[in-house]
Design an enzyme around this catalytic site. Structure first.
Site, mmCIF file in Angstrom:
data_model
loop_
_atom_site.group_PDB
_atom_site.id
_atom_site.type_symbol
_atom_site.label_atom_id
_atom_site.label_comp_id
_atom_site.label_asym_id
_atom_site.label_seq_id
_atom_site.Cartn_x
_atom_site.Cartn_y
_atom_site.Cartn_z
ATOM 1 N N GLU A 108 1.114 -1.527 -0.090
ATOM 2 C CA GLU A 108 -0.249 0.380 0.169
ATOM 3 C C GLU A 108 1.186 1.345 -0.224
ATOM 4 O O GLU A 108 2.319 0.997 0.643
ATOM 5 C CB GLU A 108 -1.166 -0.279 1.190
ATOM 6 N N TYR B 92 6.258 1.791 -8.660
ATOM 7 C CA TYR B 92 5.731 0.997 -8.665
ATOM 8 C C TYR B 92 5.436 0.350 -9.941
ATOM 9 O O TYR B 92 5.173 -1.025 -10.300
ATOM 10 C CB TYR B 92 4.951 0.463 -7.575
#
Length: 152
Positions: free
Chosen positions: A108, A120
């Site tokens: 997260e 990411y």
């Protein structure tokens, strides 16, 4: 700072927690506490550091339960950000996850952390959900973006 090829990745130990905390505190507006970092040295965790000689430049913390890996933290000293060190840490932890038969890496990230989100996404992570108002900010709350990388 040495060239990127001279950086060394190695497992960290509890004795490295203070150096990790210094980096964490300089990199984030809401850092993990020293106690939180110290709690990440145990059976289910892998903590890896990226060094230039004896100087810790960044680190990653993952927790693996059976075939699921959760990226707890990836942090690079702000003085050396933008030089591919976060990518190097991420590549290493994904390779370790694959070697240990994980099927997914989950994380997260604060919605405002565009640098991390870009890292990411380039590595193949996709948004899998959101936690509305999950993180406190100086002027309210912001969402946590949940991201997954399927390993196959």
């Amino acid at each position: 700072m040495s060239s990127a090829t001279s950086f060394q990745l190695r497992a960290l130990s509890l004795s490295d927690a203070q150096a990790m905390f210094v980096i964490e505190s300089s990199a984030y507006s809401h850092p993990l506490s020293l106690a939180n970092l110290q709690d990440c040295f145990g059976y289910l965790y892998r903590v890896e550091g990226l060094f230039d000689g004896d100087q810790l430049l960044g680190f990653s913390i993952v927790q693996q339960v059976i075939d699921e890996v959760t990226l707890i933290d990836i942090c690079v000293n702000p003085a050396v950000q933008g030089k591919g060190l976060g990518k190097r840490l991420l590549t290493s932890l994904v390779a370790q996850a694959k070697a240990l038969n994980a099927v997914v890496v989950m994380l997260e990230v604060r919605q405002s952390n565009m640098g991390a989100i870009g890292l990411y996404e380039k590595a193949g992570f996709v948004e899998s959900g959101r936690r509305k108002g999950y993180y406190s900010t100086d002027d309210g709350h912001e969402d946590a973006i949940l991201m997954d990388l399927a390993l196959g």
